[in-house]
Design an enzyme around this catalytic site. Structure first.
Site, PDB file in Angstrom:
ATOM      1  N   ASP A  70       0.865  -1.169   0.000  1.00  0.00           N
ATOM      2  CA  ASP A  70       0.000   0.000   0.000  1.00  0.00           C
ATOM      3  C   ASP A  70       0.905   1.224   0.000  1.00  0.00           C
ATOM      4  O   ASP A  70       1.608   1.480   0.988  1.00  0.00           O
ATOM      5  CB  ASP A  70      -0.883  -0.030   1.241  1.00  0.00           C
ATOM      6  CG  ASP A  70      -1.832   1.153   1.356  1.00  0.00           C
ATOM      7  OD1 ASP A  70      -1.607   2.185   0.682  1.00  0.00           O
ATOM      8  OD2 ASP A  70      -2.780   1.060   2.151  1.00  0.00           O
ATOM      9  N   TYR A  94      -9.540  15.561  -6.600  1.00  0.00           N
ATOM     10  CA  TYR A  94      -8.566  14.851  -7.439  1.00  0.00           C
ATOM     11  C   TYR A  94      -7.756  15.839  -8.275  1.00  0.00           C
ATOM     12  O   TYR A  94      -6.537  15.769  -8.331  1.00  0.00           O
ATOM     13  CB  TYR A  94      -9.281  13.851  -8.340  1.00  0.00           C
ATOM     14  CG  TYR A  94      -8.374  13.207  -9.364  1.00  0.00           C
ATOM     15  CD1 TYR A  94      -7.511  12.183  -8.993  1.00  0.00           C
ATOM     16  CD2 TYR A  94      -8.383  13.621 -10.688  1.00  0.00           C
ATOM     17  CE1 TYR A  94      -6.671  11.587  -9.920  1.00  0.00           C
ATOM     18  CE2 TYR A  94      -7.551  13.025 -11.623  1.00  0.00           C
ATOM     19  CZ  TYR A  94      -6.703  12.011 -11.234  1.00  0.00           C
ATOM     20  OH  TYR A  94      -5.868  11.416 -12.161  1.00  0.00           O
TER      21      TYR A  94
END
Length: 163
Positions: free
Chosen positions: A62, A155
């Site tokens: 991750d 984003y």
């Protein structure tokens, strides 16, 4: 064979752009560590690279966690004897929706994957690069940084857009 014998980590390489980057790097002679959070996609890509004659290893990690970066860099060195290139390709966004509907958890995830992961990659790869006399980061961005899209404000700003 422009990357002959170079060792590269490609994040988010279990599909999409990362998969293409991993396969191209391998075709150019790099030893590739295919990184993804998804073991199914990551294992598939690594296997396809090996079947095509390239050197590849899947390492699940991750990219938002420092301990995972430490393990990723260590696994790369153990498998291929070093590290020359890190391609920060992993990315994540929330579903398209108005800014005021983006949850704090979604905001945190966007920034963790798209921004914090680059910081963490440097923290763990730069010491290896220094010992080797150099190294390269390739940070993949989005056109959202230049041409923001409605409904993806968080984003877009994580990719450099001024909102």
């Amino acid at each position: 064979m422009q990357l002959k014998d170079k060792v590269a980590i490609i994040t988010g390489a279990g599909s999409g752009f990362g998969e293409g980057i991993a396969k191209r790097f391998a075709a150019e002679g790099a030893k590739v560590v295919v990184n993804d959070i998804n073991p199914v996609g990551g294992e598939r890509v690594a296997e396809e690279v090996r079947k095509a004659g390239g050197a590849a290893q899947f390492v699940q990690a991750d990219v938002t966690r420092g301990a995972d970066w430490a393990a990723l860099v260590a696994a790369t060195q153990a498998k291929f004897g070093g590290l020359d290139i890190v391609v920060n390709n992993a990315g994540w966004t929330h579903r398209n929706k108005p800014y005021l509907e983006v949850t704090e958890a979604e905001f945190d995830q966007v920034y963790a994957v798209n921004v914090k992961s680059i910081y963490l990659s440097a923290m763990h790869a730069v010491p290896v690069f220094r010992k080797r006399g150099g190294g390269v980061f390739v940070n993949i961005a989005s056109t959202g940084g230049l041409r923001p899209r409605p409904g993806l404000t968080v984003y877009n700003s994580s990719k450099g857009a001024v909102i």
